[in-house]
Design an enzyme around this catalytic site. Sequence first.
Site, PDB file in Angstrom:
ATOM      1  N   ASP A  43       0.714  -1.116   0.125  1.00 15.52           N
ATOM      2  CA  ASP A  43       0.087  -0.089  -0.025  1.00 15.52           C
ATOM      3  C   ASP A  43       0.841   1.167  -0.118  1.00 15.52           C
ATOM      4  OD1 ASP A  43       0.963  -0.627   2.530  1.00 15.52           O
ATOM      5  OD2 ASP A  43      -1.007  -0.794   3.435  1.00 15.52           O
TER       6      ASP A  43
ATOM      7  N   ASN B  70      -8.250  -2.247  13.626  1.00 15.08           N
ATOM      8  CA  ASN B  70      -9.727  -2.517  13.240  1.00 15.08           C
ATOM      9  C   ASN B  70      -9.858  -3.687  12.427  1.00 15.08           C
ATOM     10  OD1 ASN B  70      -8.439  -1.485  11.014  1.00 15.08           O
ATOM     11  ND2 ASN B  70     -10.022   0.164  10.546  1.00 15.08           N
TER      12      ASN B  70
ATOM     13  N   HIS C   8      -7.932  -4.311   9.512  1.00 11.96           N
ATOM     14  CA  HIS C   8      -7.241  -4.131   8.174  1.00 11.96           C
ATOM     15  C   HIS C   8      -6.113  -4.889   8.005  1.00 11.96           C
ATOM     16  CE1 HIS C   8      -5.031  -0.021   9.094  1.00 11.96           C
ATOM     17  NE2 HIS C   8      -4.087  -1.178   9.094  1.00 11.96           N
TER      18      HIS C   8
ATOM     19  N   GLU D 225      -9.947  -1.852   4.352  1.00 14.85           N
ATOM     20  CA  GLU D 225     -10.760  -1.308   5.691  1.00 14.85           C
ATOM     21  C   GLU D 225     -11.895  -2.213   5.813  1.00 14.85           C
ATOM     22  OE1 GLU D 225      -9.026   0.331   7.627  1.00 14.85           O
ATOM     23  OE2 GLU D 225      -8.505   2.287   7.041  1.00 14.85           O
TER      24      GLU D 225
HETATM   25  C1  F6R Z   1       1.399  -1.047   5.974  1.00 12.51           C
HETATM   26  C2  F6R Z   1       0.074  -2.206   6.194  1.00 12.51           C
HETATM   27  C3  F6R Z   1      -0.893  -2.016   7.322  1.00 12.51           C
HETATM   28  C4  F6R Z   1      -0.022  -2.345   8.822  1.00 12.51           C
HETATM   29  C5  F6R Z   1      -0.893  -2.169  10.083  1.00 12.51           C
HETATM   30  C6  F6R Z   1      -0.314  -2.429  11.051  1.00 12.51           C
HETATM   31  O1  F6R Z   1       1.806  -1.525   4.769  1.00 12.51           O
HETATM   32  O2  F6R Z   1      -0.024  -3.059   5.380  1.00 12.51           O
HETATM   33  O3  F6R Z   1      -1.902  -2.946   7.323  1.00 12.51           O
HETATM   34  O4  F6R Z   1       0.516  -3.599   8.653  1.00 12.51           O
HETATM   35  O5  F6R Z   1      -1.639  -0.982   9.723  1.00 12.51           O
HETATM   36  O6  F6R Z   1       0.721  -1.340  11.399  1.00 12.51           O
HETATM   37  P1  F6R Z   1       1.704  -1.160  12.726  1.00 12.51           P
HETATM   38  O7  F6R Z   1       2.668  -2.236  12.679  1.00 12.51           O
HETATM   39  O8  F6R Z   1       2.457   0.123  12.472  1.00 12.51           O
HETATM   40  O9  F6R Z   1       0.719  -1.236  13.695  1.00 12.51           O
END
Ligand code: F6R
Length: 242
Positions: A66, A135, A137, A142
């Site tokens: 992403d 949440n 994702h 989302e």
């Molecule tokens: C980012 C991604 C997101 C993160 C998720 C957790 O490339 O794919 O799904 O893995 O938001 O983020 P952290 O590790 O910062 O808690």
Amino acid sequence: MYKIFDTVDEVSRYTAQRLLKKVQEKPSAALGLATGSTMEPVYARLVQMLHRSSQDVSQLTMFNLDEYIGLSAQHTQSYCYYMYQHFYNRLRIPKDRVNLPDGMAEDIERACQAYSETIQARGGLEFQLLGIGSNGHIGFNEPQTSFSSRTHVVELSEQTRIDNGRFFTDQRQVPTHAITMGLQDILETQEIVLVATGRKKAGIIAELFHSSVDEALPASVLKQHKNVTFVLDREAAASLPH
Ligand code: F6R
């Protein structure tokens, strides 16, 4: 399969070893990669292991999950910047081996379509590394994202913008939209490792464990996949049944 370790370091070492094994088995593999706090120690370990083993990485292809819309590659909070800082530069991965969604593309819809098509043209990915949002994702898919989605534009939920606000000096600077690989793209990967660490992830990990496969919880789609490992530390696993 669930793997639970005492410390973040053990989680990172195990995850990096899984990636290293994949690269050793198939030096021309395509790896799907995530960003975020959880992955920082994973990349640090993996860089160390790849250096120590003198593994050739020049034939790998990377696909990032992403990117924020509106942040250039040079912006310090762009996922492009993150990946070069934590991983690609440290291994001197050639630029033409790296694929990142372009959050500055003029025709974003076309760029999204082309991203999924590139993955499909190569026959999918061999390995996908995932984190999880509070949440549920994965990538930036989302809650309520269709399980059949391909790379697309997403409006970030308020929860995600608050969670990610910690990386920005001001909450208002957190982008409202992003591009993410779709859930169908992720599901078509041969092998998936989802990593979650820390107390803040305990709630969503317990929810995921108990949940049926439901678009309200995007990560639950992984329960339909044949080769997925949930790698947790004790804190993230704290609310799971013994
Ligand atoms: C980012 C991604 C997101 C993160 C998720 C957790 O490339 O794919 O799904 O893995 O938001 O983020 P952290 O590790 O910062 O808690």
